[in-house]
Motif scaffolding. Structure first.
Motif, PDB file in Angstrom:
ATOM      1  N   ALA A  30       0.886  -1.214  -0.186  1.00  0.00           N
ATOM      2  CA  ALA A  30       0.290  -0.514   0.263  1.00  0.00           C
ATOM      3  C   ALA A  30       1.063   1.406  -0.227  1.00  0.00           C
ATOM      4  CB  ALA A  30      -1.317   0.386   0.889  1.00  0.00           C
ATOM      5  N   ALA A  31       2.003   1.401   0.935  1.00  0.00           N
ATOM      6  CA  ALA A  31       2.560   2.689   0.837  1.00  0.00           C
ATOM      7  C   ALA A  31       3.643   2.719  -0.566  1.00  0.00           C
ATOM      8  CB  ALA A  31       3.019   3.136   2.390  1.00  0.00           C
ATOM      9  N   MET A  32       3.872   3.996  -0.443  1.00  0.00           N
ATOM     10  CA  MET A  32       4.531   4.617  -1.839  1.00  0.00           C
ATOM     11  C   MET A  32       6.019   3.673  -1.052  1.00  0.00           C
ATOM     12  SD  MET A  32       6.421   7.950  -2.972  1.00  0.00           S
ATOM     13  CE  MET A  32       4.261   8.579  -3.909  1.00  0.00           C
ATOM     14  N   PRO A  33       6.440   2.414  -2.120  1.00  0.00           N
ATOM     15  CA  PRO A  33       8.160   1.767  -1.858  1.00  0.00           C
ATOM     16  C   PRO A  33       9.326   3.099  -2.335  1.00  0.00           C
ATOM     17  CG  PRO A  33       7.000   1.127  -4.621  1.00  0.00           C
ATOM     18  CD  PRO A  33       6.140   2.477  -3.440  1.00  0.00           C
ATOM     19  N   VAL A  34      10.325   3.033  -1.141  1.00  0.00           N
ATOM     20  CA  VAL A  34      11.214   3.954  -0.905  1.00  0.00           C
ATOM     21  C   VAL A  34      12.742   3.332  -1.129  1.00  0.00           C
ATOM     22  CG1 VAL A  34      12.666   5.713   0.460  1.00  0.00           C
ATOM     23  CG2 VAL A  34      10.799   4.939   0.858  1.00  0.00           C
ATOM     24  N   VAL A  35      13.286   3.852  -2.270  1.00  0.00           N
ATOM     25  CA  VAL A  35      14.725   3.369  -2.899  1.00  0.00           C
ATOM     26  C   VAL A  35      15.723   4.017  -2.002  1.00  0.00           C
ATOM     27  CG1 VAL A  35      16.546   3.177  -4.467  1.00  0.00           C
ATOM     28  CG2 VAL A  35      13.911   2.953  -5.013  1.00  0.00           C
ATOM     29  N   GLY A  36      16.964   3.980  -1.401  1.00  0.00           N
ATOM     30  CA  GLY A  36      17.693   4.373  -1.025  1.00  0.00           C
ATOM     31  C   GLY A  36      19.128   4.248  -1.993  1.00  0.00           C
ATOM     32  N   PHE A  37      19.567   5.315  -2.262  1.00  0.00           N
ATOM     33  CA  PHE A  37      20.602   5.874  -2.781  1.00  0.00           C
ATOM     34  C   PHE A  37      22.064   5.911  -2.814  1.00  0.00           C
ATOM     35  CE2 PHE A  37      22.670   7.490  -6.908  1.00  0.00           C
ATOM     36  CZ  PHE A  37      22.714   7.468  -7.976  1.00  0.00           C
ATOM     37  N   LEU A  38      22.909   4.977  -3.015  1.00  0.00           N
ATOM     38  CA  LEU A  38      24.046   5.398  -1.669  1.00  0.00           C
ATOM     39  C   LEU A  38      25.671   5.310  -2.448  1.00  0.00           C
ATOM     40  CD1 LEU A  38      25.552   5.776   1.010  1.00  0.00           C
ATOM     41  CD2 LEU A  38      25.782   2.870   1.068  1.00  0.00           C
ATOM     42  N   ALA A  39      25.778   6.239  -2.583  1.00  0.00           N
ATOM     43  CA  ALA A  39      26.843   6.863  -3.577  1.00  0.00           C
ATOM     44  C   ALA A  39      28.613   6.817  -2.380  1.00  0.00           C
ATOM     45  CB  ALA A  39      26.949   7.739  -4.877  1.00  0.00           C
ATOM     46  N   PRO A  40      29.272   7.301  -3.030  1.00  0.00           N
ATOM     47  CA  PRO A  40      30.777   7.641  -2.719  1.00  0.00           C
ATOM     48  C   PRO A  40      30.744   8.728  -2.988  1.00  0.00           C
ATOM     49  CG  PRO A  40      31.747   6.383  -4.545  1.00  0.00           C
ATOM     50  CD  PRO A  40      29.855   6.377  -4.366  1.00  0.00           C
TER      51      PRO A  40
END
Length: 261
Positions: A30-40
């Motif tokens: 139901a909830a909007m999915p959240v993407v984590g984006f990790l970069a140096p």
């Protein structure tokens, strides 16, 4: 025939891979999915547009049906574990890891949240996945086998500058596997071409600045940049150094070439 893929296209492909694996399943919730984006280092807007385009092509639009949490270590690689832990605590649907250093940080932070990565070295040898056909675990991604192109890149440098005799090689000692692979391939290739190489190591901003001071002082004929994540952080240094020396430097990072003009 030679096929070249830029970093924007690579991130677009990564966005597509993200949708093909864990994000689509989480989108059923139901909830909007959240993407984590990790970069140096911070990714420029053009590259992020490529990533968002890859998502859009699979039906996900940032702010409409997916949210993205961007995290950057700002070239302070020792911050990556803390940033990865933060994303894991937030229970994001999936984490996108840019560069080997980010991938290892998120791998250590979670064994359950899906991780999608870009690898410039064999991910099996790096210990990221069990096999290319069946990765297993919670990691999958795109492998560009950049290390296999080291000798070809040095050959390209020779074609660009036939008279180049002294070449500085910049590598990141924090990325042990990639650095070992780069030096393993570049040293014999340089000897075969009659080049002398000087290896310089840099893992953080202070060391990168010191390396550029060495370049300015010793003025090598060309600069060869190893395959790893710290390179984009030095874009302004590249530009200043190249204007003053005109030394060419083959690098896989498209954004550096554009920044340097």
């Amino acid at each position: 025939m030679t096929v070249t893929i830029g970093r924007r296209e690579l991130l677009a492909a990564l966005g597509g891979a993200l949708c093909a694996w864990p994000l689509a399943a989480r989108a059923q919730q139901a909830a909007m999915p959240v993407v984590g984006f990790l970069a140096p280092v911070s990714q420029n807007e053009e590259l992020l547009r490529g990533f968002r385009q890859g998502l859009k092509q699979s039906g996900f639009v940032e702010g409409e049906n997916v949210s993205i949490l961007y995290r950057s270590a700002e070239n302070q690689i020792d911050r990556l574990p803390t940033l990865a832990d933060d994303l894991a605590r937030r229970r994001v649907a999936v984490i996108v890891a840019i560069a080997q250093s980010s991938t290892f940080a998120v791998k250590a932070a979670t064994a359950t949240i899906p991780i999608v990565f870009i690898a410039g070295e064999d991910p099996v040898r790096l210990g990221l996945v069990a096999s290319l056909a069946r990765p297993g675990g919670n990691l999958t991604g795109i492998n560009i086998f950049a290390a296999e192109l080291v000798a070809k890149r040095l050959q390209l440098l020779r074609e660009m500058v036939p008279a180049a005799a002294r070449v500085a090689v910049l590598v990141d000692p924090a990325s042990t596997t990639i650095t070992e692979a780069t030096l393993r391939d570049v040293e014999p290739a340089a000897r075969a071409m009659g080049m002398q190489i000087q290896v310089l190591h840099a893992s953080n901003r202070q060391e990168i600045n010191a390396a550029f001071a060495t370049f300015a002082r010793e003025r090598p004929d060309a600069l060869f940049v190893g395959n790893d994540a710290f390179s984009p952080a030095g874009a302004s240094n590249w530009s200043t150094w190249r204007r003053s020396t005109r030394s060419p430097r083959p690098t896989r990072c498209v954004n550096l070439s554009k920044s340097a003009g």
